[in-house]
Design an enzyme around this catalytic site. Structure first.
Site, PDB file in Angstrom:
ATOM      1  NE  ARG A   5      52.126  36.483  33.461  1.00  0.00           N
ATOM      2  CZ  ARG A   5      50.884  36.811  33.136  1.00  0.00           C
ATOM      3  NH1 ARG A   5      50.455  36.609  31.881  1.00  0.00           N
ATOM      4  NH2 ARG A   5      50.054  37.321  34.019  1.00  0.00           N
ATOM      5  CE  LYS A  65      52.025  34.018  36.280  1.00  0.00           C
ATOM      6  NZ  LYS A  65      52.196  34.649  37.621  1.00  0.00           N
ATOM      7  CG  HIS A  98      58.895  39.190  36.027  1.00  0.00           C
ATOM      8  ND1 HIS A  98      58.008  38.628  35.124  1.00  0.00           N
ATOM      9  CD2 HIS A  98      58.135  39.619  37.069  1.00  0.00           C
ATOM     10  CE1 HIS A  98      56.781  38.707  35.600  1.00  0.00           C
ATOM     11  NE2 HIS A  98      56.825  39.313  36.779  1.00  0.00           N
ATOM     12  NE  ARG A 139      54.170  40.446  33.552  1.00  0.00           N
ATOM     13  CZ  ARG A 139      52.982  40.420  32.945  1.00  0.00           C
ATOM     14  NH1 ARG A 139      52.905  40.648  31.644  1.00  0.00           N
ATOM     15  NH2 ARG A 139      51.885  40.169  33.631  1.00  0.00           N
ATOM     16  CG  HIS A 174      48.284  41.824  36.355  1.00  0.00           C
ATOM     17  ND1 HIS A 174      48.867  43.031  36.722  1.00  0.00           N
ATOM     18  CD2 HIS A 174      49.319  40.958  36.166  1.00  0.00           C
ATOM     19  CE1 HIS A 174      50.175  42.896  36.755  1.00  0.00           C
ATOM     20  NE2 HIS A 174      50.477  41.661  36.434  1.00  0.00           N
ATOM     21  CE1 TYR A 204      55.200  46.450  37.818  1.00  0.00           C
ATOM     22  CE2 TYR A 204      52.927  45.721  37.719  1.00  0.00           C
ATOM     23  CZ  TYR A 204      54.267  45.458  37.587  1.00  0.00           C
ATOM     24  OH  TYR A 204      54.669  44.207  37.236  1.00  0.00           O
TER      25      TYR A 204
END
Length: 247
Positions: free
Chosen positions: A109, A131, A189, A192, A215, A224
């Protein structure tokens, strides 16, 4: 505890408010309906109303957006730009190139890249804080590792004395896209997304990609799976039994 408004009138009023949002996106309507449902649940729990009116409001479904990503040719155009005379003359090119390679080469990120410190980098891996303050180790391609080896490691951050501001990082990537003559706007982004899309197209296992992207849910990574439509079309054209029958 009692409301001055009847439950029927309250329901009618709240539904009328929702219908006043004809041009709102589904995500916006979903947030507003969720707020109403939460409010009605509170009224029910506090005994202001006798019936659970929140059940009368249904959250609208949101469509999954296909993330914006680069084609392999567009990535090559950017790499060629970094070797151009124009780029070489720009003192900010080394930082722009390093940022691009970290985002596309490692799939990290932009906030993770902006806060990288020299001690976070070990051989061909980089330690990032994602995150929820979740730490993970990302393996970098050799070419990216070579570029990292060129930075001055005497500063607290790989960008200097301070972290790279995310706004500056956005401008770096956006301007790089313009300089490379891309036909669409480029943002961090998207790199990514491009990393994830190209990894899957080359046969990367979904679980491995989940770990690389950081994730917490596999469902987040699954978006994806449907991106490489061109490759799917080419495969079907080659392998479809109907084509063999016709030929």
């Amino acid at each position: 505890k009692k409301l001055e408004l009847s439950e029927a009138d309250l329901t009618k009023y709240l539904k009328a408010q929702i219908t006043k949002l004809p041009n709102s996106k589904n995500a916006t309507r979903q947030r507003k309906v969720a707020t109403i449902k939460s409010f009605l649940n509170w009224l029910y729990q506090e005994h202001y109303i006798e019936n659970k009116l929140s059940l009368l409001f249904v959250l609208p479904k949101t469509k999954d957006k296909i993330p914006n990503f680069l084609s392999v040719d567009e990535v090559l155009s950017i790499l060629r730009y970094f070797n151009s005379k124009e780029a070489v003359a720009d003192s900010k090119t080394p930082a722009k190139k390093l940022l691009f390679l970290l985002l596309y080469g490692g799939g990290i990120r932009v906030s993770e890249a902006c806060n990288l410190k020299p001690q976070d980098i070990k051989s061909n891996t980089v330690r990032v804080m994602g995150k929820g303050n979740k730490e993970r180790i990302v393996v970098l391609p050799d070419f990216v590792v070579q570029q990292i080896g060129k930075i001055d490691k005497t500063h607290p951050y790989i960008w200097g004395d301070k972290p790279l501001h995310t706004r500056t990082a956005y401008d770096y990537i956006h301007q790089t896209g313009i300089s490379a003559n891309l036909l669409k706007s480029l943002h961090p982004h998207a790199l990514r997304h491009s990393f994830a899309t190209h990894m899957l197209a080359d046969g990367c296992d979904l679980r491995v990609l989940q770990e690389a992207l950081g994730h917490s849910s596999l469902q987040t990574t699954q978006k994806y799976l449907h991106l490489d439509l061109q490759k799917l079309s080419e495969t079907l054209d080659k392998l479809s039994p109907i084509n063999k029958v016709i030929k």
